[in-house]
Design a protein around this motif. Sequence first.
Motif, PDB file in Angstrom:
ATOM      1  N   GLU A  98      92.635  12.801  -4.292  1.00 26.29           N
ATOM      2  CA  GLU A  98      92.637  11.852  -3.161  1.00 26.29           C
ATOM      3  C   GLU A  98      92.673  10.416  -3.677  1.00 26.29           C
ATOM      4  O   GLU A  98      91.793   9.984  -4.412  1.00 26.29           O
ATOM      5  N   MET A  99      93.689   9.680  -3.261  1.00 23.74           N
ATOM      6  CA  MET A  99      93.762   8.279  -3.669  1.00 23.74           C
ATOM      7  C   MET A  99      93.093   7.397  -2.615  1.00 23.74           C
ATOM      8  O   MET A  99      93.244   7.612  -1.415  1.00 23.74           O
ATOM      9  N   SER A 100      92.358   6.389  -3.068  1.00 26.59           N
ATOM     10  CA  SER A 100      91.740   5.436  -2.146  1.00 26.59           C
ATOM     11  C   SER A 100      92.825   4.496  -1.605  1.00 26.59           C
ATOM     12  O   SER A 100      93.919   4.419  -2.184  1.00 26.59           O
ATOM     13  N   PRO A 101      92.539   3.774  -0.507  1.00 28.84           N
ATOM     14  CA  PRO A 101      93.534   2.825   0.021  1.00 28.84           C
ATOM     15  C   PRO A 101      93.991   1.819  -1.050  1.00 28.84           C
ATOM     16  O   PRO A 101      95.168   1.489  -1.138  1.00 28.84           O
ATOM     17  N   GLU A 102      93.040   1.342  -1.877  1.00 24.81           N
ATOM     18  CA  GLU A 102      93.424   0.401  -2.952  1.00 24.81           C
ATOM     19  C   GLU A 102      94.399   1.054  -3.927  1.00 24.81           C
ATOM     20  O   GLU A 102      95.363   0.444  -4.358  1.00 24.81           O
ATOM     21  N   MET A 119     103.459   7.535 -17.070  1.00 24.28           N
ATOM     22  CA  MET A 119     104.789   7.260 -16.521  1.00 24.28           C
ATOM     23  C   MET A 119     104.704   6.920 -15.043  1.00 24.28           C
ATOM     24  O   MET A 119     105.434   6.053 -14.564  1.00 24.28           O
ATOM     25  N   ALA A 120     103.799   7.556 -14.318  1.00 24.32           N
ATOM     26  CA  ALA A 120     103.623   7.216 -12.898  1.00 24.32           C
ATOM     27  C   ALA A 120     103.190   5.752 -12.768  1.00 24.32           C
ATOM     28  O   ALA A 120     103.618   5.042 -11.858  1.00 24.32           O
ATOM     29  N   TRP A 121     102.378   5.282 -13.682  1.00 28.85           N
ATOM     30  CA  TRP A 121     101.910   3.899 -13.667  1.00 28.85           C
ATOM     31  C   TRP A 121     102.876   2.927 -14.365  1.00 28.85           C
ATOM     32  O   TRP A 121     102.591   1.739 -14.491  1.00 28.85           O
ATOM     33  N   TRP A 144      93.451  -6.532  -8.931  1.00 31.48           N
ATOM     34  CA  TRP A 144      92.782  -5.234  -8.877  1.00 31.48           C
ATOM     35  C   TRP A 144      93.637  -4.168  -9.540  1.00 31.48           C
ATOM     36  O   TRP A 144      94.860  -4.143  -9.368  1.00 31.48           O
ATOM     37  N   MET A 145      92.990  -3.304 -10.302  1.00 38.15           N
ATOM     38  CA  MET A 145      93.701  -2.159 -10.880  1.00 38.15           C
ATOM     39  C   MET A 145      92.721  -0.999 -11.019  1.00 38.15           C
ATOM     40  O   MET A 145      91.519  -1.220 -11.192  1.00 38.15           O
ATOM     41  N   ILE A 174      96.414   3.540  -3.380  1.00 39.55           N
ATOM     42  CA  ILE A 174      97.727   3.749  -2.752  1.00 39.55           C
ATOM     43  C   ILE A 174      98.518   2.439  -2.764  1.00 39.55           C
ATOM     44  O   ILE A 174      99.688   2.413  -3.147  1.00 39.55           O
ATOM     45  N   ALA A 175      97.846   1.361  -2.404  1.00 35.45           N
ATOM     46  CA  ALA A 175      98.532   0.062  -2.392  1.00 35.45           C
ATOM     47  C   ALA A 175      98.979  -0.328  -3.802  1.00 35.45           C
ATOM     48  O   ALA A 175     100.074  -0.863  -4.001  1.00 35.45           O
ATOM     49  N   PHE A 176      98.153  -0.004  -4.787  1.00 35.26           N
ATOM     50  CA  PHE A 176      98.477  -0.313  -6.179  1.00 35.26           C
ATOM     51  C   PHE A 176      99.728   0.465  -6.606  1.00 35.26           C
ATOM     52  O   PHE A 176     100.665  -0.090  -7.172  1.00 35.26           O
ATOM     53  N   GLN A 177      99.723   1.776  -6.303  1.00 31.07           N
ATOM     54  CA  GLN A 177     100.870   2.604  -6.690  1.00 31.07           C
ATOM     55  C   GLN A 177     102.148   2.113  -6.002  1.00 31.07           C
ATOM     56  O   GLN A 177     103.221   2.145  -6.599  1.00 31.07           O
ATOM     57  N   GLU A 178     102.022   1.604  -4.786  1.00 29.33           N
ATOM     58  CA  GLU A 178     103.214   1.086  -4.097  1.00 29.33           C
ATOM     59  C   GLU A 178     103.757  -0.155  -4.812  1.00 29.33           C
ATOM     60  O   GLU A 178     104.971  -0.339  -4.913  1.00 29.33           O
ATOM     61  N   ARG A 179     102.850  -0.979  -5.289  1.00 27.37           N
ATOM     62  CA  ARG A 179     103.302  -2.158  -6.059  1.00 27.37           C
ATOM     63  C   ARG A 179     104.045  -1.712  -7.322  1.00 27.37           C
ATOM     64  O   ARG A 179     105.097  -2.261  -7.656  1.00 27.37           O
ATOM     65  N   ILE A 180     103.477  -0.721  -8.006  1.00 23.01           N
ATOM     66  CA  ILE A 180     104.132  -0.197  -9.223  1.00 23.01           C
ATOM     67  C   ILE A 180     105.520   0.339  -8.859  1.00 23.01           C
ATOM     68  O   ILE A 180     106.506   0.046  -9.541  1.00 23.01           O
ATOM     69  N   ASP A 181     105.597   1.101  -7.789  1.00 32.76           N
ATOM     70  CA  ASP A 181     106.868   1.707  -7.397  1.00 32.76           C
ATOM     71  C   ASP A 181     107.909   0.649  -7.016  1.00 32.76           C
ATOM     72  O   ASP A 181     109.106   0.887  -7.147  1.00 32.76           O
ATOM     73  N   ARG A 182     107.439  -0.505  -6.544  1.00 29.57           N
ATOM     74  CA  ARG A 182     108.384  -1.603  -6.229  1.00 29.57           C
ATOM     75  C   ARG A 182     108.731  -2.429  -7.465  1.00 29.57           C
ATOM     76  O   ARG A 182     109.371  -3.478  -7.361  1.00 29.57           O
ATOM     77  N   ASN A 183     108.255  -1.985  -8.647  1.00 29.94           N
ATOM     78  CA  ASN A 183     108.485  -2.697  -9.913  1.00 29.94           C
ATOM     79  C   ASN A 183     107.852  -4.078  -9.955  1.00 29.94           C
ATOM     80  O   ASN A 183     108.349  -4.969 -10.631  1.00 29.94           O
TER      81      ASN A 183
END
Length: 311
Positions: free
Chosen positions: A1-5, A211-213, A24-25, A7-16
Motif C-alpha cells: 500500500e502506497m501512502s498519498p505522498e 528502476m521504478a524510482w 519530500w522523498m 503516490i504523488a512522488f511516484q507520479e513525479r518520477i514517472d513524469r521525469n
Amino acid sequence: EMSPEEIAFQERIDRNEKIEPKEWMPEGYRKTLIRQIGQHAHSEIVGQLPEGNWITRAPTLERKQILLAKVQDEAGHGLYLYCAAETLGVSRDELLERLHSGDMKYSSIFNYPTLTWADMGAVGWLVDGAAIMNQVPLQRTSYGPYSRAMIRICKEESFHQRQGYAIMMKMANGTPAQKKMAQDALNRLWYPSLMMFGPSDKDSVHSAQSMAWKIKMNTNDELRQKFVDQTVPQAEYLGLTVPDPDLKWNEEKGGYDFTEPDWDEFYQVLKGNGPCNKERLGARVKAWEDGAWYREAMTAHAKKKAARRSA
Ligand code: FAQ
C-alpha cells in the motif's frame, strides 16, 4: 500500500521530474541513493589505487602526465559524488567510516591487481568503458544532484576510455612481447570488467525498485550485453582475442552470445576475498589515519579563528 505522498512522488518520477535535496522523498529512495552514490564515490577513490601503482613507472614523461591527470580526475569524481550523497543528509565522515569498517562496498573491479603497463591500457579501455556504459544512462537518473554529477563525470570518463584504448593500440601494434602483454591484460581483466555491471538480473536484489524510482535506468544484464557488443569489435581491431571460446555473434538477437562471469568468484570478491581487497582497504584506512594530524590542525585553527572573531 502506497501512502498519498508516495503516490504523488511516484507520479513525479514517472513524469521525469528531477527530485531535489530538500523535497519530500520516501526513506527507501533516500537510503538506496546513499548506498549507490556512496558506493560509486568510494569506487572512484579506491579506483585511484590500481593506476596510482603505475605512475612512478610510466614508460615516458608524456604517459606519466596523462596518467597523473586521469588519477586526479578520479579524485574529483569521488568528491562530486560525496557532495551529492551529502545532500541526502549523510556526512562524508560517516560514509568514510562505513567504507573503512567494511560496511559499505566499492566496485569489485578494484580488487584485482595491475601487473604490467598494458593493464593501464586495459583499465582505461575496459574499466572506464564499462563505467561509461553504466553512467551515460545515469545522466537521466531521477535525483538532480546525482544526475548533474554524472553529466560532468561522463565527459571526463570518455576521455579516459580513449586514452586507455590508445595505450592498447600502441602495445598491440608494438613488438611481439608488447602484443603479448596486451593480450595478457585483456585475458585477466575481461571477466572482472563484465562483473562491474553487477549480478545477473535474476539475482539482482535492487534492480526492480531502483528502476521504478529511476535511480537505475537499465538492468545489469542489459548493460553487460551492450558492453560486450561494443567491445568485441574494438578487440578485433586491436588484433586481440577476447578470452571466451564460446563468444559468438547471434544474428537473431543482434548481439553476441557470451559466457557469463564466474559468479562464485564475484561473490567471493564482494565478501572481501578477492586478490587485493585487504591491500586496497588497508591503503584507504592508512591514508585516513595518516591524515588525522592534518584534520586536527585544521579544526584547531578554525576554532582559534572563530574565538578571535567573537573576542
Ligand atoms: N561491485 O541488486 P544489485 C568507477 C552489490 S566505475 C561491488 O544488482 P544495484 C570509475 C550491490 O551493491 C565503478 N558490489 O545492486 C573508475 C548489492 O549489494 P548491497 C563504480 C556490487 O546497486 C574507472 C548486491 O551486489 N560505478 O568507479 C557490484 O542495484 C576506472 C546486489 O546487486 C558505480 O558504482 C560490483 N560490481 O546494482 C574509477 C555505478 N555489483 O549494496 C577508476 C553506480 C553489485 O545491497 C578507474 N552503481 N554489487 O550490499 C550502479 O549502477 C549499481 O549500484 C550497480 C549494482 C549496477 C553497480
